[in-house]
Design a protein around this motif. Sequence first.
Motif, PDB file in Angstrom:
ATOM      1  N   HIS A 611       0.844  -1.204   0.000  1.00 22.45           N
ATOM      2  CA  HIS A 611       0.000   0.000   0.000  1.00 22.45           C
ATOM      3  C   HIS A 611       0.875   1.248   0.000  1.00 22.45           C
ATOM      4  CE1 HIS A 611      -2.483  -3.265   1.656  1.00 22.45           C
ATOM      5  NE2 HIS A 611      -3.555  -2.589   1.143  1.00 22.45           N
ATOM      6  N   THR A 614      -0.836   4.636  -1.078  1.00 29.25           N
ATOM      7  CA  THR A 614      -2.090   5.034  -0.446  1.00 29.25           C
ATOM      8  C   THR A 614      -1.853   6.254   0.419  1.00 29.25           C
ATOM      9  OG1 THR A 614      -1.720   3.543   1.391  1.00 29.25           O
ATOM     10  CG2 THR A 614      -2.954   2.670  -0.491  1.00 29.25           C
ATOM     11  N   GLN A 834      -9.973  -0.755   8.171  1.00 31.30           N
ATOM     12  CA  GLN A 834     -10.831   0.369   7.788  1.00 31.30           C
ATOM     13  C   GLN A 834     -10.310   0.987   6.482  1.00 31.30           C
ATOM     14  OE1 GLN A 834     -11.166   3.097  11.124  1.00 31.30           O
ATOM     15  NE2 GLN A 834     -12.640   1.760  12.153  1.00 31.30           N
ATOM     16  N   PRO A 835     -10.308   0.218   5.452  1.00 30.89           N
ATOM     17  CA  PRO A 835      -9.769   0.739   4.175  1.00 30.89           C
ATOM     18  C   PRO A 835     -10.517   1.934   3.669  1.00 30.89           C
ATOM     19  CG  PRO A 835     -10.942  -1.329   3.841  1.00 30.89           C
ATOM     20  CD  PRO A 835     -10.865  -1.130   5.319  1.00 30.89           C
ATOM     21  N   GLU A 836     -11.807   2.121   4.096  1.00 20.11           N
ATOM     22  CA  GLU A 836     -12.574   3.266   3.615  1.00 20.11           C
ATOM     23  C   GLU A 836     -11.963   4.582   4.065  1.00 20.11           C
ATOM     24  OE1 GLU A 836     -14.216   1.971   7.577  1.00 20.11           O
ATOM     25  OE2 GLU A 836     -13.600   1.006   5.692  1.00 20.11           O
ATOM     26  N   LYS A 837     -11.204   4.553   5.171  1.00 23.52           N
ATOM     27  CA  LYS A 837     -10.552   5.776   5.636  1.00 23.52           C
ATOM     28  C   LYS A 837      -9.239   6.046   4.916  1.00 23.52           C
ATOM     29  CE  LYS A 837     -12.556   5.765  10.261  1.00 23.52           C
ATOM     30  NZ  LYS A 837     -12.274   5.800  11.712  1.00 23.52           N
ATOM     31  N   ASN A 838      -8.755   5.040   4.225  1.00 27.06           N
ATOM     32  CA  ASN A 838      -7.491   5.185   3.517  1.00 27.06           C
ATOM     33  C   ASN A 838      -7.732   5.791   2.142  1.00 27.06           C
ATOM     34  OD1 ASN A 838      -4.831   5.076   2.830  1.00 27.06           O
ATOM     35  ND2 ASN A 838      -4.784   2.840   2.526  1.00 27.06           N
ATOM     36  N   ASN A 839      -8.286   7.034   2.148  1.00 28.60           N
ATOM     37  CA  ASN A 839      -8.506   7.738   0.893  1.00 28.60           C
ATOM     38  C   ASN A 839      -8.201   9.215   1.092  1.00 28.60           C
ATOM     39  OD1 ASN A 839     -11.020   9.155   1.775  1.00 28.60           O
ATOM     40  ND2 ASN A 839     -11.761   7.035   1.891  1.00 28.60           N
ATOM     41  N   PHE A 842     -10.481  11.473   3.332  1.00 29.16           N
ATOM     42  CA  PHE A 842     -10.316  11.419   4.784  1.00 29.16           C
ATOM     43  C   PHE A 842      -9.208  12.354   5.247  1.00 29.16           C
ATOM     44  CE2 PHE A 842      -8.391   9.575   8.564  1.00 29.16           C
ATOM     45  CZ  PHE A 842      -9.482   9.559   9.417  1.00 29.16           C
ATOM     46  N   THR A 845     -10.334  16.549   3.988  1.00 27.42           N
ATOM     47  CA  THR A 845     -11.735  16.902   4.217  1.00 27.42           C
ATOM     48  C   THR A 845     -11.937  18.399   4.050  1.00 27.42           C
ATOM     49  OG1 THR A 845     -13.526  16.887   5.814  1.00 27.42           O
ATOM     50  CG2 THR A 845     -11.312  17.095   6.682  1.00 27.42           C
TER      51      THR A 845
END
Length: 928
Positions: A611, A614, A834-839, A842, A845
């Motif tokens: 990753h 990322t 919590q891959p959804e936070k790895n963007n 996040f 914001t």
Amino acid sequence: MAQWGIFALLVQRCCSRNHSESSKRASAFLMGDFVVGGLFPLHHQPVSMKNSLASLDIKCGEIRELYGIQRVEAMFQTLDEINGNPDLLPDVALGAEIRDECWYAPVALQQSIELIRDSIRPVSRPETCLGSEQEEVEEGKAKGPLVGIIGPGSSSVALQVQNLLQLFHIPQIGYSTTSRDLSDKNRFNYFLRVVPSDYYQAQVILDIVRFFGWSYVSAVNTDENYGQSGIQAFRELADEADVCIAREDSVLSNAADEVFDKVILNLRQDLNAVVVVCFCEGLTVRGLLRAIERLNLTNYFLFIGSDGWADRSDVTRHYEAQAWGGLSIRIHSPYVNYFDEYYWSLQPDKNTRNPWFPEFWEAKFQCAIKERSSGPPEAHKPYCTGQESLQTNYKQDPKLSFVIKAIYSLAHALHSMIQAVCGVSSGFCPQMLPFNGSLLKSHLMNVSFDYNGETFQFDENGDPPGRYDIMNYQKMPDGSFEYVQVGSWNNRSLLWMQPPKFPEIRSRKLVRSVCAEECPNGFYKNIQQGGKDKRCCWVCVPCPLEEILSAAGDKCEKCPQGFAATSNRTACQLLQVEFVQWTDRSAVVAMVFSILGLLTTAFAFIVLIQHNNTPVVKSSSKELCYLILAGMTVAHASIFAMLSKPSPSSCASTRLLPGVAFAMIYSALLTKTNRIARILAGSKRNFPNRKLLFMSATAQVMIALSLISLEALANGAMLYLQPPAIAFVYLPNKTLMECDISFEAIVVPLAFDFVLILLCTVYAIKSRNVPENFSEAKFIGFAMYTTCVIWIAFVPIYFGSGAKTITMCMCVTLSALVTWVFLFVPKLYIILLQPEKNNRAFFTTAKIRCHIGRKVAASNSWKESSISGKEVPRRTMSCQTGLDLLEILLHPKRLVGELGAKIVEKRCCPDPDCPMKHITITLPENRF
């Protein structure tokens, strides 16, 4: 001429008493070209010692066979052999003049004077003033010169006779005189002997005492030279051999019974001294045995007697039970077999050359010889029949061989002297007169001849070598008592033929004569004070656990380093050398943590690599993260080097790897926290327009590598100054082998790491209030706090315990694990769980919550006119976001002017003067 004046006075006094009893004392004379004098104790010494030289009316005791008659006959027989030997003194007749010395000094001196006077009389001898019938010779007959004297038998008597004889240079040879004083050639230059000195006899007794372990004995001696010199020799030898003399006493042979009783009672005072060493004449021993019977102390003492006791039956007669078990020393004297037949053939009517023989015959067979009796025999004595036999109750005198050796010594020396003076083929020659006693003494010192299969010769002191028989007075199965030879001593070597037999002394089967029993294993002897002879008395005191008994047994000694006392504390044994094994429990625990650390580090490294692009990886300075993971790998791997067997290479790795590993971890962390701190510090200035230096990833890595190189240089310098080596740590029950790491070798490399940890902690504290979405600084702070706690605990544990290796291992691996937990677990949690936070959304914001307060006027703030055109008071602001966005956020000009952000401000409360405001910043979507 002083000696002639002394002698003239003595002769004058002797002749003035021509009617006295002493002037009629018998003597035996055998004509010859040279005369050998003989002084033998044909009678016992006088009963009373009150007589002195002032009164020569001395009456000697009873006739003696062993010490007297047999020696006279042995001398006659030996002279017959010499005169009949064509190879010894050819054409020379050796004569003799024998006198009775009664084992008494005044008598011996008087008879010595007679011998000397006779030797210096005119050649043609008229009747002398003494008027003795035995001394009358035919007128005109020549009497040869006196060449030497054999005897007397007692050492104390021989000392006084020698003082007289050496005035006239007359050699004297002792056949039973053993006093070591006579070996002093400065005092007794003309004395030689064929028996060994008492010094050897004292050594024999000491060897017997030591053989049986009798270290505490009493001592008694006859109160004259023989006993005094002998016991002195024993005392000196015993002192060197750590044999103590408990009680000591002396007594005259003819002392009263009360005196002997006092001696025994004195010996009885020390209950521990069972063995009594007696350097005594035979009559002294007999007096002691008689006292033991009177005092009812039979089997209370065990006597070890000198050659004065030897194997004499007259000493123990009627006191056999009191002498039972005693050991005595007999000078080795071969049995003279050919003497028996000669002696048994003697008859009083035919043996005319021995004037004492008829008296002896009558005393032995309790009869009267007719020719000697002028009237009827006594009522209890019948006439002798002539059928009596000398074989009845016969026992050969053990000193006969010495008498024979003494005569042969004079004969061989005279033979050598005649050959030197007169020529090899000549016999007697005029050059031999006047006779030179000093020259004969010189030939005596060099004489050597074979006797009974042995070569006899004198040493430089005129003494022969020592050889003794050890006798044991035993009780036979039929109830009788006999002397049994149980051992021998030759040339300082003690040899036992059979074990001696002792009775139960003081109701104990084993004879023990010690002041204190030997201490058991592990106890030392605490010697009691009170004089040197108390050194054999002690109290047993236990040795400490770590000490052993000294060789002397009087103290305890510590074992050398690396050794420990055996269970019985008698020796030191080498301790087993131990080092940390991989199978040890503590080592297994350390390796488990190390393997766990290696696995987690490898896991984190793999995940981050996968990753790599990322946001969570990019936002945390991925290059420094990889450097931290490499340092963790080195830290965990160093555990195996520290747990391996100490060697120069492993010790070098132990000192190098932990320091470098920590430098890799904390230099990267320091670089991270320093970057955050500099960003925060720059934001304090109002709208800074100057870009910060060394903020790129490459610069950050170079800074970290520079710090690591400093640590490597410090480690290299210490390895050069203190090369790796192996050390041994000696503990009471084992020896530890470990690396020799000094205090400096530990502190100097780790000091730089501690500085890095301290700076990381300081910067972590400073950057703790970064925007909410950027929480790595907080985790760095947690890691630093925990690391500080670990290393603060490390210092006292490492330097205060013996498990230094395990302590270092645990501190190293735990430090690496703690850093991994706080730095990488949050990242791995986001990436994996919590891959959804790895963007990007996040971390970028559009809504950033800021808190503005009044407390610090110089904090990050800007004029409200810069945002809304309205003047507001100075406020503080803290935000949470990614590191890149944080930098933009804290520089408002870039936020509004360059990036085109839209800012909306809202009150957080209805009060117009509300100090808190909610600011919403909307960033363009295409900027990140």
